[in-house]
Write a protein that holds these residues in place. Sequence first.
Motif, PDB file in Angstrom:
ATOM      1  N   LEU A  29       0.822  -1.203   0.000  1.00 58.41           N
ATOM      2  CA  LEU A  29       0.000   0.000   0.000  1.00 58.41           C
ATOM      3  C   LEU A  29       0.857   1.254   0.000  1.00 58.41           C
ATOM      4  O   LEU A  29       0.501   2.265  -0.596  1.00 58.41           O
ATOM      5  CB  LEU A  29      -0.904   0.004   1.228  1.00 58.41           C
ATOM      6  N   LEU A  30       1.992   1.171   0.668  1.00 56.31           N
ATOM      7  CA  LEU A  30       2.870   2.340   0.711  1.00 56.31           C
ATOM      8  C   LEU A  30       3.425   2.637  -0.678  1.00 56.31           C
ATOM      9  O   LEU A  30       3.562   3.791  -1.066  1.00 56.31           O
ATOM     10  CB  LEU A  30       4.023   2.101   1.691  1.00 56.31           C
ATOM     11  N   TYR A  53       0.805   4.229  -2.573  1.00 59.54           N
ATOM     12  CA  TYR A  53       0.641   5.575  -2.037  1.00 59.54           C
ATOM     13  C   TYR A  53       1.697   6.517  -2.624  1.00 59.54           C
ATOM     14  O   TYR A  53       1.412   7.675  -2.952  1.00 59.54           O
ATOM     15  CB  TYR A  53       0.757   5.501  -0.518  1.00 59.54           C
ATOM     16  N   PHE A  89      -2.635  -6.874   3.665  1.00 62.05           N
ATOM     17  CA  PHE A  89      -3.737  -5.931   3.651  1.00 62.05           C
ATOM     18  C   PHE A  89      -5.038  -6.630   3.291  1.00 62.05           C
ATOM     19  O   PHE A  89      -6.013  -6.567   4.021  1.00 62.05           O
ATOM     20  CB  PHE A  89      -3.471  -4.795   2.653  1.00 62.05           C
ATOM     21  N   SER A 137      -1.965  -1.570   7.815  1.00 63.08           N
ATOM     22  CA  SER A 137      -2.285  -1.592   6.388  1.00 63.08           C
ATOM     23  C   SER A 137      -3.659  -0.998   6.123  1.00 63.08           C
ATOM     24  O   SER A 137      -3.851  -0.210   5.204  1.00 63.08           O
ATOM     25  CB  SER A 137      -2.247  -3.023   5.860  1.00 63.08           C
ATOM     26  N   ILE A 160      -3.535   2.769   6.572  1.00 64.45           N
ATOM     27  CA  ILE A 160      -2.883   3.453   5.448  1.00 64.45           C
ATOM     28  C   ILE A 160      -3.840   3.528   4.265  1.00 64.45           C
ATOM     29  O   ILE A 160      -3.968   4.557   3.606  1.00 64.45           O
ATOM     30  CB  ILE A 160      -1.586   2.718   5.041  1.00 64.45           C
ATOM     31  N   TYR A 161      -4.540   2.406   4.032  1.00 62.66           N
ATOM     32  CA  TYR A 161      -5.479   2.365   2.909  1.00 62.66           C
ATOM     33  C   TYR A 161      -6.539   3.445   3.059  1.00 62.66           C
ATOM     34  O   TYR A 161      -6.793   4.213   2.129  1.00 62.66           O
ATOM     35  CB  TYR A 161      -6.122   0.981   2.847  1.00 62.66           C
ATOM     36  N   ALA A 212      -4.953   6.851   2.585  1.00 67.64           N
ATOM     37  CA  ALA A 212      -4.521   7.104   1.215  1.00 67.64           C
ATOM     38  C   ALA A 212      -5.707   7.394   0.307  1.00 67.64           C
ATOM     39  O   ALA A 212      -5.606   8.163  -0.643  1.00 67.64           O
ATOM     40  CB  ALA A 212      -3.738   5.908   0.682  1.00 67.64           C
ATOM     41  N   ARG A 213      -6.867   6.788   0.623  1.00 65.74           N
ATOM     42  CA  ARG A 213      -8.045   7.040  -0.204  1.00 65.74           C
ATOM     43  C   ARG A 213      -8.506   8.481  -0.076  1.00 65.74           C
ATOM     44  O   ARG A 213      -9.196   8.999  -0.932  1.00 65.74           O
ATOM     45  CB  ARG A 213      -9.176   6.095   0.185  1.00 65.74           C
ATOM     46  N   ASP A 218      -1.279  12.586   2.840  1.00 64.01           N
ATOM     47  CA  ASP A 218      -1.163  12.944   4.250  1.00 64.01           C
ATOM     48  C   ASP A 218       0.266  12.579   4.631  1.00 64.01           C
ATOM     49  O   ASP A 218       0.621  11.418   4.666  1.00 64.01           O
ATOM     50  CB  ASP A 218      -2.184  12.138   5.064  1.00 64.01           C
ATOM     51  N   VAL A 275       1.567   9.744   6.757  1.00 62.52           N
ATOM     52  CA  VAL A 275       1.691   8.408   6.168  1.00 62.52           C
ATOM     53  C   VAL A 275       3.118   8.208   5.645  1.00 62.52           C
ATOM     54  O   VAL A 275       3.697   7.133   5.785  1.00 62.52           O
ATOM     55  CB  VAL A 275       0.661   8.215   5.030  1.00 62.52           C
ATOM     56  N   ASN A 276       3.692   9.270   5.072  1.00 61.78           N
ATOM     57  CA  ASN A 276       5.090   9.174   4.621  1.00 61.78           C
ATOM     58  C   ASN A 276       6.006   8.876   5.800  1.00 61.78           C
ATOM     59  O   ASN A 276       6.901   8.030   5.706  1.00 61.78           O
ATOM     60  CB  ASN A 276       5.536  10.490   3.989  1.00 61.78           C
ATOM     61  N   SER A 303       5.624   5.370   6.750  1.00 59.89           N
ATOM     62  CA  SER A 303       6.242   4.435   5.807  1.00 59.89           C
ATOM     63  C   SER A 303       7.749   4.403   5.984  1.00 59.89           C
ATOM     64  O   SER A 303       8.376   3.351   5.841  1.00 59.89           O
ATOM     65  CB  SER A 303       5.872   4.795   4.376  1.00 59.89           C
TER      66      SER A 303
END
Lengths: 368, 269, 271
Positions: free
Chosen positions: B105-106, B109, C201, C216, C219-220, C223-224, C228, C231-232, C235
């Motif tokens: 997912l990352l 993203y 996920f 997971s 994040i999903y 991300a939708r 943001d 999230v980086n 990660s």
Amino acid sequence: MTQPIIEFKNVAMQYGDTTVLKSIDLEIEQGKFYTLLGSSGSGKTTILRLMAGFLTPTSGDIYFKGQRINDVPPEKRQINTVFQNYALFPNMNVYENVSFGMVLKGKKKSDIKAKVSEMLALVKLSGYEDREISELSGGQQQRVAIARALANEPEVLVLDEPLSALDYKLRKTMQYELRDIQQRLGITFVFVTHDQEEALAMSDWIFVMNDGKILQNGTPVDIYDEPINHYVAEFIGESNIIPGVMRQDYVVSFAGKEFENVDAGMRPNEPVEVVLRPEDLDLVDVADGKLTVTIDDESFRGDYYEITAHDDDQNPWQIQATNSATIGKRYGLYFDPEDIHIMRLNESEEDFDARLEQYEDEEDADNE
Amino acid sequence: MSEKRTINFSVPYYLWLVLFVIAPVILLVFQSFTNLHGQFTLANYKTYFGSGTYLRMTFNSVFFALVVTLITLVISYPMALIMSRLKHAQFWLMLVILPTWVNLLLKAYAFIGLFAQKGTINDFLTFIGVGPQQMMFTNGAFLTVAAYIEIPFMIMPIFNSLVEMDQSLVNAARDLGATKWQTLWRVIVPLSMNGVRAGVQAVFIPTLSLFMITRLIGGNRVITLGTAIEEHFMVTQNWGMGSTIGVVLIVAMAITMYVTRDRKRGGKA
Amino acid sequence: MKKLKPSYLYLAFVFALMYLPIFYLMFYSFNAGSYMNGFAGFSLKHYATLFSDYRLMGILANTFIIALLSGLFATLIGTFGALAIYRTRRIGLKNTLLSLNNILIVSPDVIIGASFLILFTLIGLKLGFFSVLLAHIAFSIPIVVLMVLPRLNEMNPALIDAAHDLGATDFQVLSRVILPYAWPGILAGFFMAITYSLDDFAVTFFVTGNGFSTLSIEIYSRARQGIDLSVNALSTLMFLVSLVLVGVYYYISLRTNNGSKKKRQMRTAVR
């Protein structure tokens, strides 16, 4: 006679439709060095695994000191094994490997330590206690495997082709050492090999096997000098095997001539096979020879010359000579009457023994 | 004698086999024959095969997966070939594997950032005077991201088959007068076909079922079997229809595995 | 100097393609601005946001608890599964067991997720922590089996005979010979199971229900909603965790390989 330590009675082994052992009878006595000799697939390792308890026979009985042990598991038998590729535990060091059996039995730590030292000394590896198995050479691994099996104080040690992975020189050394260890401890060794030289050098008694049967058993000298059939003669040492006819007692004809020999007890004019060992043959002048041969080829083997030749009937001959011969030249071939060995076609071991006894008795009677 | 004890310790494993491997498959097939009220019906399959929408969707999914597989194969084969010749081949292989340990997912993203209307790529395109393009929610974006994610899974098996290959065969070919390209085409490529098949299997099947990528990058369109299943289970709550598509996916998977199975010639391949 | 061959250029190009998006993502986690373009200066503010987000920290804890527990159970069950397969004599049965074992590995995640959802609903298990844990254990078991089984197959079967020969009972053979020998495989299986769990996920998405979330899933859903940068930051941290796990995993497999390489050298030396 003393009671045999291991006895097989009518033991047969089958896997599905394949028969690997056909009705084996054998007796192993206390304190001797036995060898099971045969090519791969002859059933020798199966016999060994039956003794150690990794297999249960399909039929027949196995006795240990008179007690039936068919269903006794390996961990409860006073028989230990030296495995073909040693089967040393790679996650343990030398000390842990050798002490494994004693630790399981819950012996005292000090006793274990003493025994490990004793065993390592026996196999000439004193001071190797803390080595990892992967740090040892093949020969050293072999010694550890022997020490580990002996540390359990078995009455019988079975060895499954233990020397086959070693190089020629090391193999020779280990042959002497194994024999020495066996004699010092006085326990029974049952040794499996496909190497006839090894078998002859080490054993008190040899079982020659082929196709799931014991073809012949006896002392190394017996088997070498009096092979029962073509297979044994070929398997044990180099041989010249020539078709012949037994004219009468003590007279055999082959290669177009008649010769005096020492065998008897056969029908007159019975077709036989004649065995002459290459080392029993001498090259002499044509005039002194019993046969005349022409030299085809010669190769130097270090301590002797391996010579191939053919006689006037085109029979091939192998000769081992200390002196070099000239290729293409004609020589006389000389041998003594007792060098000639006669094999009857399709004679079983019992018939062979019976005949031998019979004419030996006759000889004794004659001598009286 | 030793069998019995292992069986005792292995009971949970056998239980797992029955409960989580065999039962779910049966349940899924069973569910595909039920309607919204839990009654037995063939309606789901009738709908699936009767309506153009589902068939078109299936065709699209297979088509996209094929394209992704082809793209990754074209990029990966030379890559694996070059890597297999390098000195520290295993190290380079590790570098290929490492990205697969980053959450999928990352990676998706990251591409949102790259492809966005005001994203990095559009900044660049504006800078060189091309002007911003619509990239998010296009088929191209889906193909790019899917191929990006699957590349390591294609490289690995091909690389392994190349490394395992007996180098003396290559030498023999050169010795017998083959040029570099002839050796590649007549010896190396045929001998690495098992790796290629394994790679195709490892890429094609997951691509058929990718649903988060289509959601995040491909827009809210249903373009893979995976998305369709997710849609029916999580959005429209029509489990029967979802299971029917699941059965179709399983069949597609079985066909793929059959087509790309290990073909052993004679004894040892 | 050596000429730069085109093949090396290609290699560099593909590696750049593979790593750029990841580094791109990590790079912008240090952005003072709030988008993944126009780097407005170095800042750790997104990391601060991350660590002050208690909901997210809870999810992080959940994720690791699930990973550890599922790894543990899967390793336990899978190891004995591998033993069961190893000890199966009949080839047909062995192959059947192996094929069944591999079904979950080759199955697409959606199928696993959907079918587990049906299963859990049928037996009336409330979706949440336990359903996710069970699902993770279930899909990790075959991975452990596949890591342990080769180790067992590699083991010289004479070792088992030797142990029996020296007086070991079945249990002693297992605890003193087989398990220590298979240990590197078991450890590798454990780490693989943890990674698969952390990474998953799709399966989790199906069986998680409303109240429970893993990283997971989080994040999903973020991300939708668009970019943001926390999230980086997340990660970047997860990439570091992955690096550590990869390191541990390679350390284990390296040690094992060295062992067997030594053995192989030994064997050739013997000949």
